[in-house]
Design a protein around this motif. Structure first.
Motif, PDB file in Angstrom:
ATOM      1  N   PRO A  31       0.800  -1.227   0.000  1.00  0.00           N
ATOM      2  CA  PRO A  31       0.000   0.000   0.000  1.00  0.00           C
ATOM      3  C   PRO A  31       0.837   1.284   0.000  1.00  0.00           C
ATOM      4  CG  PRO A  31      -0.887  -1.575   1.582  1.00  0.00           C
ATOM      5  CD  PRO A  31       0.407  -2.155   1.082  1.00  0.00           C
ATOM      6  N   CYS A  32       2.026   1.228   0.581  1.00  0.00           N
ATOM      7  CA  CYS A  32       2.866   2.433   0.662  1.00  0.00           C
ATOM      8  C   CYS A  32       3.438   2.836  -0.696  1.00  0.00           C
ATOM      9  CB  CYS A  32       4.010   2.184   1.641  1.00  0.00           C
ATOM     10  SG  CYS A  32       3.431   1.627   3.245  1.00  0.00           S
ATOM     11  N   ASN A  33       3.377   1.945  -1.681  1.00  0.00           N
ATOM     12  CA  ASN A  33       4.012   2.218  -2.977  1.00  0.00           C
ATOM     13  C   ASN A  33       2.992   2.313  -4.113  1.00  0.00           C
ATOM     14  OD1 ASN A  33       6.099   1.619  -1.245  1.00  0.00           O
ATOM     15  ND2 ASN A  33       7.230   0.337  -2.680  1.00  0.00           N
ATOM     16  N   GLY A  54       5.504  -5.546   0.835  1.00  0.00           N
ATOM     17  CA  GLY A  54       4.591  -4.728   1.640  1.00  0.00           C
ATOM     18  C   GLY A  54       4.664  -5.154   3.094  1.00  0.00           C
ATOM     19  N   GLU A  55       4.997  -4.205   3.939  1.00  0.00           N
ATOM     20  CA  GLU A  55       5.252  -4.519   5.342  1.00  0.00           C
ATOM     21  C   GLU A  55       4.008  -5.029   6.063  1.00  0.00           C
ATOM     22  OE1 GLU A  55       8.387  -4.235   6.030  1.00  0.00           O
ATOM     23  OE2 GLU A  55       8.182  -4.956   8.065  1.00  0.00           O
ATOM     24  N   THR A  56       2.858  -4.478   5.709  1.00  0.00           N
ATOM     25  CA  THR A  56       1.668  -4.782   6.508  1.00  0.00           C
ATOM     26  C   THR A  56       1.014  -6.107   6.130  1.00  0.00           C
ATOM     27  OG1 THR A  56       0.436  -3.376   4.979  1.00  0.00           O
ATOM     28  CG2 THR A  56       1.072  -2.407   7.101  1.00  0.00           C
ATOM     29  N   LEU A  57       1.108  -6.514   4.865  1.00  0.00           N
ATOM     30  CA  LEU A  57       0.335  -7.676   4.430  1.00  0.00           C
ATOM     31  C   LEU A  57       1.150  -8.971   4.345  1.00  0.00           C
ATOM     32  CD1 LEU A  57      -1.692  -5.981   1.538  1.00  0.00           C
ATOM     33  CD2 LEU A  57      -2.421  -6.370   3.886  1.00  0.00           C
ATOM     34  N   GLY A  61       9.980   2.648  -1.220  1.00  0.00           N
ATOM     35  CA  GLY A  61       9.077   3.289  -0.274  1.00  0.00           C
ATOM     36  C   GLY A  61       8.939   2.482   0.996  1.00  0.00           C
ATOM     37  N   CYS A  62       8.035   1.508   0.966  1.00  0.00           N
ATOM     38  CA  CYS A  62       7.790   0.692   2.148  1.00  0.00           C
ATOM     39  C   CYS A  62       9.100   0.037   2.618  1.00  0.00           C
ATOM     40  CB  CYS A  62       6.724  -0.357   1.836  1.00  0.00           C
ATOM     41  SG  CYS A  62       5.997  -1.058   3.332  1.00  0.00           S
ATOM     42  N   ASP A  63       9.156  -0.199   3.923  1.00  0.00           N
ATOM     43  CA  ASP A  63      10.415  -0.532   4.619  1.00  0.00           C
ATOM     44  C   ASP A  63      11.446  -1.309   3.796  1.00  0.00           C
ATOM     45  OD1 ASP A  63       8.803   0.450   6.612  1.00  0.00           O
ATOM     46  OD2 ASP A  63       9.168  -1.183   8.009  1.00  0.00           O
ATOM     47  N   LYS A  64      11.096  -2.549   3.412  1.00  0.00           N
ATOM     48  CA  LYS A  64      12.116  -3.436   2.847  1.00  0.00           C
ATOM     49  C   LYS A  64      12.382  -3.153   1.381  1.00  0.00           C
ATOM     50  CE  LYS A  64      12.144  -5.386   6.791  1.00  0.00           C
ATOM     51  NZ  LYS A  64      11.119  -4.491   7.363  1.00  0.00           N
ATOM     52  N   GLY A 123       1.630   7.170   0.179  1.00  0.00           N
ATOM     53  CA  GLY A 123       2.919   7.345   0.846  1.00  0.00           C
ATOM     54  C   GLY A 123       3.191   6.245   1.852  1.00  0.00           C
ATOM     55  N   HIS A 124       4.381   6.332   2.434  1.00  0.00           N
ATOM     56  CA  HIS A 124       4.752   5.333   3.446  1.00  0.00           C
ATOM     57  C   HIS A 124       4.525   5.906   4.841  1.00  0.00           C
ATOM     58  CE1 HIS A 124       8.507   7.499   4.212  1.00  0.00           C
ATOM     59  NE2 HIS A 124       8.820   7.437   2.935  1.00  0.00           N
ATOM     60  N   CYS A 125       4.729   5.090   5.860  1.00  0.00           N
ATOM     61  CA  CYS A 125       4.478   5.490   7.242  1.00  0.00           C
ATOM     62  C   CYS A 125       5.120   6.847   7.527  1.00  0.00           C
ATOM     63  CB  CYS A 125       5.060   4.465   8.200  1.00  0.00           C
ATOM     64  SG  CYS A 125       4.175   2.904   8.164  1.00  0.00           S
ATOM     65  N   MET A 126       4.350   7.702   8.218  1.00  0.00           N
ATOM     66  CA  MET A 126       4.812   9.093   8.370  1.00  0.00           C
ATOM     67  C   MET A 126       5.396   9.383   9.743  1.00  0.00           C
ATOM     68  SD  MET A 126       1.860   8.974   9.804  1.00  0.00           S
ATOM     69  CE  MET A 126       0.309   8.688   8.982  1.00  0.00           C
ATOM     70  N   THR A 182      10.748   2.694   9.970  1.00  0.00           N
ATOM     71  CA  THR A 182      11.819   2.173   9.119  1.00  0.00           C
ATOM     72  C   THR A 182      11.808   2.806   7.733  1.00  0.00           C
ATOM     73  OG1 THR A 182      11.728   0.118  10.336  1.00  0.00           O
ATOM     74  CG2 THR A 182      12.872   0.062   8.235  1.00  0.00           C
ATOM     75  N   ALA A 183      10.624   3.027   7.147  1.00  0.00           N
ATOM     76  CA  ALA A 183      10.581   3.590   5.797  1.00  0.00           C
ATOM     77  C   ALA A 183      11.165   5.001   5.777  1.00  0.00           C
ATOM     78  CB  ALA A 183       9.147   3.598   5.276  1.00  0.00           C
ATOM     79  N   SER A 184      10.734   5.850   6.724  1.00  0.00           N
ATOM     80  CA  SER A 184      11.273   7.219   6.769  1.00  0.00           C
ATOM     81  C   SER A 184      12.757   7.197   7.110  1.00  0.00           C
ATOM     82  CB  SER A 184      10.527   8.057   7.816  1.00  0.00           C
ATOM     83  OG  SER A 184       9.169   8.155   7.487  1.00  0.00           O
TER      84      SER A 184
HETATM   85 FE1  FES Z   1       4.902   0.542   4.524  1.00  0.00          FE
HETATM   86 FE2  FES Z   1       5.125   1.362   7.127  1.00  0.00          FE
HETATM   87  S1  FES Z   1       3.858  -0.178   6.276  1.00  0.00           S
HETATM   88  S2  FES Z   1       6.198   1.990   5.396  1.00  0.00           S
END
Ligand code: FES
Length: 570
Positions: A51-53, A83-86, A119-122, A191-194, A198-200
């Motif tokens: 979702p972040c990308n 995707g970090e969340t899924l 974008g998203c963490d990994k 966007g990614h986590c604000m 880890t993403a920021s």
């Molecule tokens: Fe994607 Fe946090 S879940 S950056």
């Protein structure tokens, strides 16, 4: 001018040149695109499962405009997106797999330079690791953070407020309806986590390493300046190809030192430790866990952002973003480190303005003092463990307590809510078998929720130790990345209920108060846990993953093979 790499495909005037060009022409590419101009890969991690990308198709178009404007030939390609969340059991399990996809996709194709969309963490470390092993001219473009979460008139941050809200739901202080409403209010734009999760953090590392352009870390995903940055990266990569500015000229030891200091100054995620180690080892830079402790000492957290503080990435952007932070680090920076725009780090940041001293504090009057990541040693972690002091409770940084042991994450979930669990706030919660091999993939479960009987007393933190990672948006007195991990036979595997554990962060000690002979006897009786799956990628991972202090890369991926392909495809 040296012959371009892509000429080995598109420059041929024979049957194979016909094949290479003709199939590419099928979507309307004119002949003049094959006249020797730089061919630029746009490596895209767009996916609705990340979702972040999900705005990356638009971002890629802006890169494409830039490449075309500068006279390059853009070719976009997808790679595995994490995707970090899924993604189960954890996106980290697939970081190395994605990096292999990136590496082979770049090397095997007619590319002269690459723009990485992350974008998203990994998605950030996997792309840089893969690109580093090929070592073409490469520039990173992060997708940018989401707008600030807004709930009932207050700012709420990705992850950070999820932890607190789920605790409030468990304690009966929040209704299910309010919980669902908060979900919609927390993530309300692309966007990614604000938070400084880890993403920021990794987007900041891209900028601090010099792999991205100034401003990369903080422009919100939906800010027009994010698209401008992508377009400028598209223009710049064409110049980088002409200058032969390959990634290894940017990813020097000095660049990593800058990144580590920036990591402390932003109060960044502990995950960056593993990723920076893995990236460094790909380019042959000698970086160890101890470098993090050494370089972080004397660095203060300057940024008042969740999870350590109060503000969010949008505020960080408006306050001046990472350039304003790097400027504050003046005396600690390797000023001459080269960056992707061809300028040195110091040239990029020396005049960076700060517009809000509440969000970005001056080095002389920091938000938190001496907050570099601490590397612990002792009989529990001979190869190291880490703690993030800026997220911990000062009173718990020196603590001795009775171990309450959870053999794995299922054991933890089964027993943590049990009122009969023999635990109080002075205990040390111990979680085993959540490291690289043990989980597998080193899940973000190190910040175990506290038992309800302790929470009800109003206690919000306890010492927790494990071989797991922690989400960059989490907080607490949490010792992570214990190495070697339990599943690899580390001393963590031998901890029993009732053992006494000593933590002293100022002395960098994590010790199990059990005699060497007793540990030897326990080890003789220990049998390694059976991996949950013994085929396919899970088996490859289990057999080849290195420990946390080595970046949890695969043993056979350390280093680089360059861009040369030893065989033609005919
Ligand atoms: Fe994607 Fe946090 S879940 S950056």
């Amino acid at each position: 001018m040296a012959k371009r790499r892509s000429a080995a495909w598109f420059g041929r005037q024979d049957i194979y040149g016909f094949i290479y060009r003709s199939w590419v022409k099928n979507r309307g590419v004119p002949q003049d695109q094959f006249d020797g101009r730089p061919v630029i890969g746009i490596c895209n991690t767009w996916s609705e499962l990340t979702p972040c990308n999900t705005h990356f198709r638009v971002l890629a178009e802006h890169v494409r405009y830039g490449v075309l404007e500068a006279g390059g030939f853009p070719l976009e390609f997808p790679v595995m997106s994490l995707g970090e969340t899924l993604l189960r059991p954890t996106a980290m399990l697939y970081r190395n797999l994605a990096s292999m996809d990136v590496e082979e996709s770049i090397r095997g194709n007619p590319l002269d330079g690459v723009v990485l969309l992350m974008g998203c963490d990994k998605t950030t470390p996997s792309l840089i690791m893969g690109a580093a092993s090929v070592d073409l001219p490469t520039i990173g473009v992060s997708g940018g953070p989401m707008l600030s979460g807004k709930y009932h008139g207050k700012d709420i941050g990705s992850g950070t407020n999820v932890w607190s809200m789920s605790e409030e739901l468990r304690a009966g202080k929040l209704t299910l309806h309010e919980f669902h409403e908060a979900e919609s209010c927390m993530h309300r734009s692309h966007g990614h986590c604000m938070t400084m999760g880890t993403a920021s953090t990794m987007a900041s590392m891209v900028e601090a390493l010099g792999v991205g352009l100034p401003g990369n870390a903080a422009f919100p995903a939906v800010d027009a300046r994010r698209n401008v940055l992508a377009r400028m990266a598209g223009r710049r990569i064409v110049e980088m190809v002409n200058e032969n500015l390959v990634l290894s000229k940017i990813l020097t030891k000095e660049a990593f030192e800058n990144a580590i200091r920036a990591l402390s100054a932003i109060g960044g995620s502990t995950n960056a430790v593993i990723h920076l180690l893995a990236i460094a080892r790909r380019v042959g830079v000698e970086l160890t866990l101890d470098d993090f402790d050494r370089l972080g000492r004397g660095v203060h957290t300057l940024v008042d952002l969740m999870p350590s503080g109060e503000y969010l990435m949008e505020d960080f952007c408006y306050a001046g973003g990472l350039p304003a932070v790097l400027r504050e680090l003046e005396d600690l920076l390797n000023k001459d480190a080269l960056t992707a725009n061809g300028k040195t780090m110091w040239e990029n940041v020396k005049d960076a303005p700060c517009y809000n001293r509440k969000v970005i504090t001056p080095f002389a009057k920091p938000f938190k003092e001496n907050t570099g990541i601490a590397v612990l040693r002792g009989n529990l972690c001979p190869d190291g463990a880490i703690i993030k002091p800026s997220a911990a409770t000062p009173q718990l940084m020196r603590h001795r307590g009775r171990a309450v042991v959870f053999e794995n994450i299922e054991d933890f979930h089964r027993r943590i809510d049990d009122p009969k669990l023999d635990i109080d706030e002075s205990c040390v919660m111990v979680l085993k078998n959540c490291g690289p091999k043990g989980y597998p993939g080193m899940a973000e479960v190190g910040n175990m929720p506290l038992p309800p009987k302790v929470l009800k007393k109003g206690i919000t933190d306890m010492v927790r130790i494990s071989d797991a990672r922690m989400s960059g948006t989490a907080y607490g007195t949490v010792v992570l990345h214990i190495s070697p991990e339990a599943a690899a036979g580390g001393a963590l595997a031998l901890v029993q209920n009732g053992d006494m554990i000593e933590l002293d962060v100022s002395k960098r000690i994590l010790r199990l108060d059990v005699s060497d002979q007793e540990l030897k006897d326990r080890k003789a009786r220990w049998t390694p846990p059976k991996p949950p799956l013994e085929r396919g990628y899970w088996k490859l991972y289990h057999d080849h993953v290195l420990q946390a202090h080595e970046g949890a890369d695969f043993d056979f991926l350390v280093g680089k093979s360059g861009a040369f392909v030893p065989r033609d495809n005919h």
